[in-house]
Enzyme design. Structure first.
Site, PDB file in Angstrom:
ATOM      1  N   ASN A 184       0.888  -1.166   0.000  1.00 22.24           N
ATOM      2  CA  ASN A 184       0.000   0.000   0.000  1.00 22.24           C
ATOM      3  C   ASN A 184       0.923   1.213   0.000  1.00 22.24           C
ATOM      4  O   ASN A 184       1.486   1.587   1.025  1.00 22.24           O
ATOM      5  CB  ASN A 184      -0.866  -0.043   1.264  1.00 22.24           C
ATOM      6  CG  ASN A 184      -1.867   1.098   1.306  1.00 22.24           C
ATOM      7  OD1 ASN A 184      -1.831   1.992   0.465  1.00 22.24           O
ATOM      8  ND2 ASN A 184      -2.739   1.076   2.302  1.00 22.24           N
TER       9      ASN A 184
ATOM     10  N   GLU B 110      -7.816  -5.666   5.461  1.00 17.60           N
ATOM     11  CA  GLU B 110      -7.714  -5.316   4.048  1.00 17.60           C
ATOM     12  C   GLU B 110      -6.541  -6.028   3.371  1.00 17.60           C
ATOM     13  O   GLU B 110      -6.640  -6.421   2.209  1.00 17.60           O
ATOM     14  CB  GLU B 110      -7.604  -3.799   3.890  1.00 17.60           C
ATOM     15  CG  GLU B 110      -8.933  -3.134   4.238  1.00 17.60           C
ATOM     16  CD  GLU B 110      -8.870  -1.624   4.240  1.00 17.60           C
ATOM     17  OE1 GLU B 110      -9.058  -1.034   3.173  1.00 17.60           O
ATOM     18  OE2 GLU B 110      -8.653  -1.038   5.320  1.00 17.60           O
TER      19      GLU B 110
ATOM     20  N   ARG C 238      -2.605  -2.093  -3.444  1.00 14.98           N
ATOM     21  CA  ARG C 238      -3.831  -1.344  -3.199  1.00 14.98           C
ATOM     22  C   ARG C 238      -3.801  -0.104  -4.101  1.00 14.98           C
ATOM     23  O   ARG C 238      -2.842   0.663  -4.092  1.00 14.98           O
ATOM     24  CB  ARG C 238      -3.883  -0.913  -1.737  1.00 14.98           C
ATOM     25  CG  ARG C 238      -5.139  -0.148  -1.460  1.00 14.98           C
ATOM     26  CD  ARG C 238      -5.220   0.292  -0.028  1.00 14.98           C
ATOM     27  NE  ARG C 238      -6.492   0.973   0.152  1.00 14.98           N
ATOM     28  CZ  ARG C 238      -6.752   1.767   1.152  1.00 14.98           C
ATOM     29  NH1 ARG C 238      -5.864   1.985   2.089  1.00 14.98           N
ATOM     30  NH2 ARG C 238      -7.929   2.358   1.243  1.00 14.98           N
TER      31      ARG C 238
END
Ligand code: AMP
Length: 402
Positions: free
Chosen positions: A7, A388, A95
């Site tokens: 991310n 996530e 992400r």
């Protein structure tokens, strides 16, 4: 199968290395303050022993490539690393915040996909560029590993036009793609799947409201397993009251601020994103501090808490109307998982809608998924810890193993 989940933010890279056979986290960490005078690299290894093993290093990190190289050094350290070589990594999941209307599902990254993410930069000017930095660096440093983009917006691409169109001149949608997109899709999708497991029926048969309350917050109406409406809009500013973001305000506010206070648009944008929400109302954006201040008699802390919970309740009732029939409401993220007061206040007075909280279950502390509704509640109420990274890893694994 070992997967690295990345991310990549403007000055940070959050990462996690997972072994997918057992869905076990092997290492997780953060590279912070990229481009500043002094950077920080943190890593926690979870070897096959009860002992976690933490490492951190402070040193300047010029850019994302340097940051990623330092992570590789830590992961592959011959003395106490967790893998011998980067070639052990079978795939990478990234992400990506905004996929616009181009991406409805996890997507294998090619040059064309990179170009399409670039095309969507105007919709997420703060997020998509650093996400792309992470993708470019990872493609260079892990050339053998297939790379997958997981979009925050993808889960909400099932919204019907009545939910995603703003009542604006239609050219704005047709030419500029101005519409509601929604965010936190990975979290809502993960929580919905966990909800279905707890209800003991296929996700396709579930009507749910998922309530992601963290520093950023959103609520999603899910019909037969698909997102049909969500509270965040074209950007992650619409909807619920958040830590520093205002959520819904009158769109004429900009004009008022410009005409009466002489504010410029960038100042207004900063105010609505960084200086509003809980912080704007009471100077604090962490609920733990706000509860302490409320206990000490701070009136504006009380206002902040009340405005937050009232807005949650209003959105929840509107999503009950959107869905008609609802199996469960699920709270997740920092506030949703940990704050019984916010949960209780957000559900207050909804008995007639078939929503009855069990006060004791609501107040019991736990880190696991649980049901907190009373026997009499027609709609189940769950608390489901979001994950996530695991959701991104599962989707990446599914895609690369065909
Ligand atoms: P997230 O963005 O999901 O990491 O959530 C961060 C927010 O969760 C913080 O700003 C806090 O307001 C809230 N939070 C975290 N832990 C707790 C807790 N134990 N009780 C109440 N709120 C919490």
């Amino acid at each position: 199968m070992k997967l690295l989940i990345i991310n990549s933010g403007s000055s940070s890279i959050k990462y996690q290395l997972l072994a997918m056979e057992k869905e076990a986290v092997l290492a997780s960490g953060l590279v912070e303050r990229i481009g500043e005078a002094m950077g920080l690299i943190k890593c926690t290894f979870y070897p096959d022993t009860p002992e976690e093993h933490k490492k951190s290093r402070e040193e300047p990190i010029a850019n994302h490539k340097e940051g990623m190289l330092k992570v590789i050094d830590l992961l592959c350290d011959p003395k106490d690393g967790i893998i011998a070589d980067t070639r052990e990594i079978n795939g990478i999941g990234h992400r990506v915040v905004h996929g616009g209307e181009d991406f409805h599902q996890p997507t294998l990254i090619t040059n064309e996909v990179v170009a399409a993410i670039e095309k969507n930069i105007p919709l997420a000017p703060l997020h998509n560029p650093p996400n792309l930095d992470g993708i470019r660096v990872a493609r260079e440093l892990f050339p053998q590993a297939p790379q997958v983009a997981i979009f925050d917006t993808a889960f909400h691409q099932s919204m019907p036009a009545r939910a995603f169109l703003y009542a604006l001149p239609r050219e704005l949608y047709e030419k500029q793609r101005v519409r509601r997109y929604g965010f936190h899709g990975t979290s809502h999708a993960y929580v919905a799947a966990e909800c279905a497991k707890m209800l003991g029926k296929p996700l396709d048969d579930c009507n749910l409201v998922t309530v992601h309350l963290g520093n950023g917050s959103s609520m999603t109406a899910i019909e037969n397993g698909k997102s049909v409406d969500t509270s965040l809009g074209m950007t992650p500013l619409e909807g619920l009251v958040m830590g520093t973001r205002c959520g819904d305000v009158d769109p004429a506010l900009h004009l008022f601020l410009q005409q009466n206070l002489g504010m410029e648009l960038p100042d207004i944008d900063r105010m609505l994103n960084k200086e509003s929400g809980l912080k704007g109302l009471c100077g604090m954006n962490d609920l733990r501090d706000i509860h302490k201040a409320v206990a000490g008699g701070d009136q504006w802390a009380q206002h902040a808490l009340s405005v937050l919970c009232y807005r949650n309740r209003k959105y929840l009732a509107s999503f009950l109307a959107v869905l008609g029939q609802v199996d469960a409401i699920a709270f997740t993220a920092g506030i949703g998982e940990n704050d019984p007061v916010v949960r209780a206040e957000s559900l207050r007075g909804l008995h007639n809608f078939g929503i009855v909280l069990d006060q004791q279950l609501n107040e019991a502390r736990s880190r696991t998924a649980r049901c907190i509704s009373a026997e009499a509640s027609k709609i189940k109420i769950f608390v489901i810890p979001t994950n996530e990274e695991l959701a991104i890893a599962r989707q990446t694994a599914r895609l690369i193993s065909g």
